[in-house]
Structure formats: structure tokens, C-alpha cells
Design a protein around this motif. Structure first.
Motif, short mmCIF file in Angstrom:
data_model
loop_
_atom_site.label_atom_id
_atom_site.label_comp_id
_atom_site.label_asym_id
_atom_site.label_seq_id
_atom_site.Cartn_x
_atom_site.Cartn_y
_atom_site.Cartn_z
N LEU A 75 -23.25 -25.50 151.82
CA LEU A 75 -22.03 -24.82 151.39
C LEU A 75 -22.25 -23.34 151.58
CD1 LEU A 75 -21.11 -26.45 147.93
CD2 LEU A 75 -20.17 -26.99 150.17
N THR A 76 -21.14 -22.61 151.65
CA THR A 76 -21.20 -21.16 151.72
C THR A 76 -20.07 -20.62 150.86
OG1 THR A 76 -21.46 -19.27 153.20
CG2 THR A 76 -19.78 -20.88 153.78
N GLY A 77 -20.11 -19.35 150.56
CA GLY A 77 -19.06 -18.74 149.76
C GLY A 77 -19.65 -17.96 148.60
N GLY A 78 -18.83 -17.78 147.57
CA GLY A 78 -19.25 -17.00 146.43
C GLY A 78 -18.23 -17.08 145.32
N GLU A 79 -18.06 -15.98 144.59
CA GLU A 79 -17.19 -15.96 143.41
C GLU A 79 -15.74 -16.35 143.72
OE1 GLU A 79 -17.54 -12.25 141.40
OE2 GLU A 79 -19.70 -12.40 141.26
N GLN A 80 -15.26 -16.08 144.92
CA GLN A 80 -13.87 -16.40 145.26
C GLN A 80 -13.70 -17.85 145.66
OE1 GLN A 80 -12.35 -13.71 148.15
NE2 GLN A 80 -12.49 -11.94 146.81
N GLY A 81 -14.78 -18.52 146.00
CA GLY A 81 -14.69 -19.91 146.38
C GLY A 81 -15.82 -20.34 147.29
N TYR A 82 -15.94 -21.64 147.43
CA TYR A 82 -16.98 -22.24 148.27
C TYR A 82 -16.34 -23.18 149.28
CZ TYR A 82 -20.03 -20.69 144.47
OH TYR A 82 -20.69 -19.95 143.54
N TRP A 83 -16.98 -23.35 150.43
CA TRP A 83 -16.52 -24.28 151.43
C TRP A 83 -17.72 -24.80 152.19
CZ3 TRP A 83 -15.68 -19.08 151.40
CH2 TRP A 83 -16.26 -18.33 152.41
N ARG A 84 -17.50 -25.92 152.90
CA ARG A 84 -18.57 -26.48 153.71
C ARG A 84 -18.99 -25.47 154.76
NH1 ARG A 84 -18.27 -32.75 154.86
NH2 ARG A 84 -19.53 -32.00 156.59
N ALA A 85 -20.27 -25.27 154.90
CA ALA A 85 -20.79 -24.28 155.85
C ALA A 85 -20.51 -24.68 157.29
CB ALA A 85 -22.28 -24.07 155.63
N ASP A 86 -20.29 -25.96 157.53
CA ASP A 86 -20.05 -26.42 158.90
C ASP A 86 -18.59 -26.34 159.31
OD1 ASP A 86 -19.04 -28.52 157.41
OD2 ASP A 86 -20.30 -30.05 158.34
N SER A 87 -17.72 -25.80 158.45
CA SER A 87 -16.31 -25.66 158.82
C SER A 87 -15.69 -24.49 158.06
CB SER A 87 -15.53 -26.94 158.53
OG SER A 87 -15.49 -27.18 157.14
N ARG A 88 -15.26 -23.50 158.80
CA ARG A 88 -14.64 -22.32 158.20
C ARG A 88 -13.28 -22.68 157.62
NH1 ARG A 88 -17.55 -18.17 157.10
NH2 ARG A 88 -15.66 -16.96 157.13
N PRO A 89 -12.93 -22.12 156.47
CA PRO A 89 -11.59 -22.35 155.92
C PRO A 89 -10.54 -21.63 156.75
CG PRO A 89 -12.80 -20.79 154.56
CD PRO A 89 -13.75 -21.29 155.61
N THR A 90 -9.35 -22.17 156.75
CA THR A 90 -8.26 -21.58 157.53
C THR A 90 -7.01 -21.48 156.68
OG1 THR A 90 -7.58 -23.75 158.32
CG2 THR A 90 -9.10 -22.53 159.71
N GLY A 91 -6.05 -20.70 157.16
CA GLY A 91 -4.75 -20.61 156.51
C GLY A 91 -4.80 -19.93 155.16
N ALA A 92 -3.93 -20.38 154.27
CA ALA A 92 -3.76 -19.75 152.96
C ALA A 92 -5.01 -19.86 152.09
CB ALA A 92 -2.57 -20.38 152.23
N ASN A 93 -5.88 -20.81 152.39
CA ASN A 93 -7.09 -21.00 151.58
C ASN A 93 -8.22 -20.06 151.95
OD1 ASN A 93 -6.28 -23.01 149.85
ND2 ASN A 93 -6.93 -24.66 151.19
N THR A 94 -8.04 -19.28 153.01
CA THR A 94 -9.13 -18.42 153.46
C THR A 94 -9.38 -17.31 152.45
OG1 THR A 94 -8.46 -18.84 155.73
CG2 THR A 94 -9.96 -17.00 155.37
N PRO A 95 -10.59 -17.23 151.89
CA PRO A 95 -10.90 -16.15 150.95
C PRO A 95 -10.94 -14.81 151.66
CG PRO A 95 -12.81 -17.57 151.26
CD PRO A 95 -11.70 -18.13 152.09
N THR A 96 -10.57 -13.77 150.95
CA THR A 96 -10.60 -12.42 151.52
C THR A 96 -11.81 -11.68 151.00
OG1 THR A 96 -9.29 -11.52 149.72
CG2 THR A 96 -8.09 -12.36 151.62
N ARG A 97 -12.12 -10.59 151.63
CA ARG A 97 -13.23 -9.75 151.19
C ARG A 97 -12.83 -8.87 150.02
NH1 ARG A 97 -17.59 -9.53 155.03
NH2 ARG A 97 -16.97 -10.53 156.95
N GLU A 98 -11.55 -8.75 149.77
CA GLU A 98 -11.07 -7.91 148.68
C GLU A 98 -11.22 -8.64 147.36
OE1 GLU A 98 -7.08 -7.06 149.73
OE2 GLU A 98 -7.63 -6.27 151.67
N GLY A 99 -11.43 -7.88 146.28
CA GLY A 99 -11.65 -8.42 144.96
C GLY A 99 -10.49 -9.07 144.39
#
Length: 99
Positions: A75-99
Motif C-alpha cells: 500500500l502507499t499513501g498517508g494521512e489523506q488516504g491509502y491505495w494499492r501501490a500497484d495501481s494509482r488512484p484516478t478521478g475524484a478519489n485522487t488525493p492532492t498534495r494540499e492539506g
């Protein structure tokens, strides 16, 4: 091929203990099993990840399992959310770098 992790589960298939480092194949089997529970491309909130881990493992293992999933790059991610490391999130679910 990965080893079975049956010796580390209860009668309901919930993970009850974490294998020692000497049993790396068992650790990988557990981590692969947990990773398969996550949908590709979906972002999970930290709360959702916690619930998922508690549903499939003893509550005392939640932090260990999350650390192992992240350190092992399952898995990868952080405080904004986690996702499978083998597939990047897309669309509205994509976490941003902004707080």
C-alpha cells in the motif's frame, strides 16, 4: 509460490499473530492476502483501512500490519488516504498534495 498462513489465524480466518522474520514467506502470504482485499485504483481513508484490518486480523495487529503493508510497498499513501501501490488512484478519489 507463497506459504500458507493458516497457522497464524483463528477458526474464522482472522490473523491472530505476526510471523517472525525467519518466516518471511508466511509474512508475504499474509500481506498478499490483505492487499487483495483492497480494490485497485480506489483511495481508502485511514479509518476505512483500520476497519478493514480489524475485520481480518486481531485488533492488536492493526498498527503492525499497516506498517508492514506500507514498508513492503503493498500500500502507499498517508494521512489523506491509502491505495494499492500497484495501481494509482484516478478521478475524484485522487488525493492532492494540499492539506
Amino acid at each position: 509460490m507463497f506459504k500458507s498462513f493458516d497457522g497464524f489465524t483463528d477458526d474464522f480466518g482472522r490473523i491472530t499473530s505476526w510471523p517472525s522474520d525467519r518466516r518471511a514467506q508466511h509474512q508475504m502470504a499474509i500481506l498478499n492476502h490483505l492487499t487483495d482485499l483492497f480494490e485497485s485504483g480506489r483511495v481508502y481513508s485511514p479509518q476505512e483501512v483500520g476497519v478493514m484490518l480489524r475485520d481480518h486480523a486481531d485488533e492488536s495487529l492493526e498498527a503492525t500490519l499497516l506498517t508492514e503493508l506500507l514498508d513492503g510497498e503493498y500500500l502507499t499513501g498517508g494521512e489523506q488516504g491509502y491505495w494499492r501501490a500497484d495501481s494509482r488512484p484516478t478521478g475524484a478519489n485522487t488525493p492532492t498534495r494540499e492539506g
